[in-house]
Motif scaffolding. Structure first.
Motif, PDB file in Angstrom:
ATOM      1  N   PRO A 220       0.790  -1.243   0.000  1.00  0.00           N
ATOM      2  CA  PRO A 220       0.000   0.000   0.000  1.00  0.00           C
ATOM      3  C   PRO A 220       0.815   1.282   0.000  1.00  0.00           C
ATOM      4  O   PRO A 220       0.446   2.245  -0.675  1.00  0.00           O
ATOM      5  CB  PRO A 220      -0.844  -0.131   1.282  1.00  0.00           C
ATOM      6  N   ARG A 221       1.934   1.327   0.723  1.00  0.00           N
ATOM      7  CA  ARG A 221       2.681   2.583   0.851  1.00  0.00           C
ATOM      8  C   ARG A 221       3.318   3.028  -0.466  1.00  0.00           C
ATOM      9  O   ARG A 221       3.522   4.217  -0.680  1.00  0.00           O
ATOM     10  CB  ARG A 221       3.776   2.450   1.906  1.00  0.00           C
TER      11      ARG A 221
ATOM     12  N   LYS B 147       3.298   4.976  11.404  1.00  0.00           N
ATOM     13  CA  LYS B 147       3.140   4.768   9.961  1.00  0.00           C
ATOM     14  C   LYS B 147       4.028   3.607   9.547  1.00  0.00           C
ATOM     15  O   LYS B 147       5.153   3.776   9.098  1.00  0.00           O
ATOM     16  CB  LYS B 147       3.516   6.038   9.197  1.00  0.00           C
TER      17      LYS B 147
ATOM     18  N   THR C 112      -5.270   1.466   7.543  1.00  0.00           N
ATOM     19  CA  THR C 112      -4.061   2.270   7.738  1.00  0.00           C
ATOM     20  C   THR C 112      -3.064   2.119   6.591  1.00  0.00           C
ATOM     21  O   THR C 112      -1.961   2.664   6.646  1.00  0.00           O
ATOM     22  CB  THR C 112      -3.366   1.876   9.064  1.00  0.00           C
ATOM     23  N   GLY C 113      -3.423   1.374   5.549  1.00  0.00           N
ATOM     24  CA  GLY C 113      -2.527   1.207   4.403  1.00  0.00           C
ATOM     25  C   GLY C 113      -1.275   0.427   4.733  1.00  0.00           C
ATOM     26  O   GLY C 113      -0.179   0.757   4.267  1.00  0.00           O
ATOM     27  N   THR C 114      -1.421  -0.642   5.529  1.00  0.00           N
ATOM     28  CA  THR C 114      -0.284  -1.441   5.970  1.00  0.00           C
ATOM     29  C   THR C 114      -0.305  -2.805   5.290  1.00  0.00           C
ATOM     30  O   THR C 114      -1.318  -3.501   5.309  1.00  0.00           O
ATOM     31  CB  THR C 114      -0.326  -1.640   7.495  1.00  0.00           C
TER      32      THR C 114
END
Length: 325
Positions: free
Chosen positions: A50-51, A208, A234-236
């Motif tokens: 995701p990041r 993050k 959380t996009g992890t």
């Protein structure tokens, strides 16, 4: 990451499970010690980190126990074949740790012999709590893995670690990431207790992180309720270890054929059945079973090919397995 089944007798249990599937032997199932899937094989599922949006094959390799083999030449040759089969079949991620005995060194030696470092997404861990010890441990990992740069560095087992210690460790990992030593950072979590899940959700929401690594299998599904949704929110990215629950799942189905309805999502072996259940969750980025035979790699990679079960099929799978556990 912990290894998912021991050499003996649990590896025998896995072989039995493969052979028993639909009453066929491994060769008839196409589970052969090949170095790659055939040219006509369906593409291997990839998922986005995701990041960054980087694509990662959804099946990787865990090294606890199976790569703790020291200098044994025969075993090193077989583990080299495992890595060759993984890479040729489209897999990339290899996960290890300093606490896995000689595993880091064996991985580093084999990748150097194969000149394959640039083809691998290499992940390891750090457990030391003080800054000085953590630096020493990470430098040792670089030496053992024979590489200055590591794709993913993870703080090992944060389930019950003090919140301030985790923050300090993450600060150090971010410093190394900014210097280009690590491309991604994250944490691992091996407990299944709700308290540990709560701690990891707290970390996800306050830090993050690029990755988390968790226990998840059809025998241990507590992460489905809140932890996996929190990772997605959380996009992890999520790495899954112990996908076979230390062979508990294979023992549960001993003597039973894979249900005919598993053909609806192209699962022909129990290993594929168990892995496809996990991969059907969009929150899961990569599953990392421990493997010490090329034929296991081929079988597990095939779980990442073809159709995955939908929500209704996943419920049916769970209803089938739960009474057996």
């Amino acid at each position: 990451m912990k290894f998912d089944y021991k050499r003996s007798p649990r590896l025998f249990t896995r072989r039995e499970a493969l052979a028993m599937t639909a009453g066929l032997g491994a060769a008839a199932l196409g589970i052969v010690p090949a170095r790659a899937a055939t040219a006509t094989a369906k593409p291997l599922l990839t998922r986005s980190i995701p990041r960054t949006g980087e694509r990662l094959a959804a099946i990787g390799l865990g090294t606890a126990i199976v790569f703790d083999i020291g200098a044994d030449a025969a075993q090193r040759s077989e583990r080299r074949a495992v890595i060759e089969t993984l890479l040729a079949g489209g897999g990339r991620l290899i996960d290890t740790a300093p606490s896995y005995g000689a595993a880091e060194s064996v991985v580093g030696d084999l990748l150097t012999e194969m000149t394959a470092r640039d083809r691998v997404f290499l992940a390891t861990k750090v457990r030391a709590t003080s800054r000085e010890r953590a630096i020493a441990e990470m430098r040792q990992s670089q030496r053992r893995l024979r590489t200055e740069k590591i794709d993913l560095m993870q703080i090992h087992n944060v389930g019950f670690v003090d919140r301030n210690e985790i923050a300090a460790q993450l600060e150090l990992l971010r410093e190394w990431k900014e210097r280009g030593v690590f491309r991604y950072i994250g944490v691992t979590h091996s407990q299944s207790q709700e308290r540990a899940n709560d701690r990891l959700i707290e970390i996800l929401r306050t830090e993050k992180l690029d990755f988390i690594q968790i226990n998840y299998s059809m025998a241990e599904r507590s992460v489905e309720q809140r932890l996996l949704p929190a990772a997605a929110d959380t996009g992890t990215a999520v790495l899954v270890n112990l996908p076979f629950a230390r062979a508990q799942l294979f023992r549960a189905v001993r003597g039973k054929p894979v249900p005919e309805w598993a053909a609806e999502f192209e699962a022909t072996t129990w290993g594929q059945f168990f892995l496809k259940y996990l991969l059907a969750s969009e929150a899961v980025t990569c599953v990392i079973p421990g493997m010490d035979k090329p034929e296991y790699v081929v079988d597990n990679l095939n779980a990442g090919r073809g159709r995955l079960p939908d929500a209704a099929q996943r419920r049916r799978m769970a209803e089938f397995i739960d009474p057996l556990l």
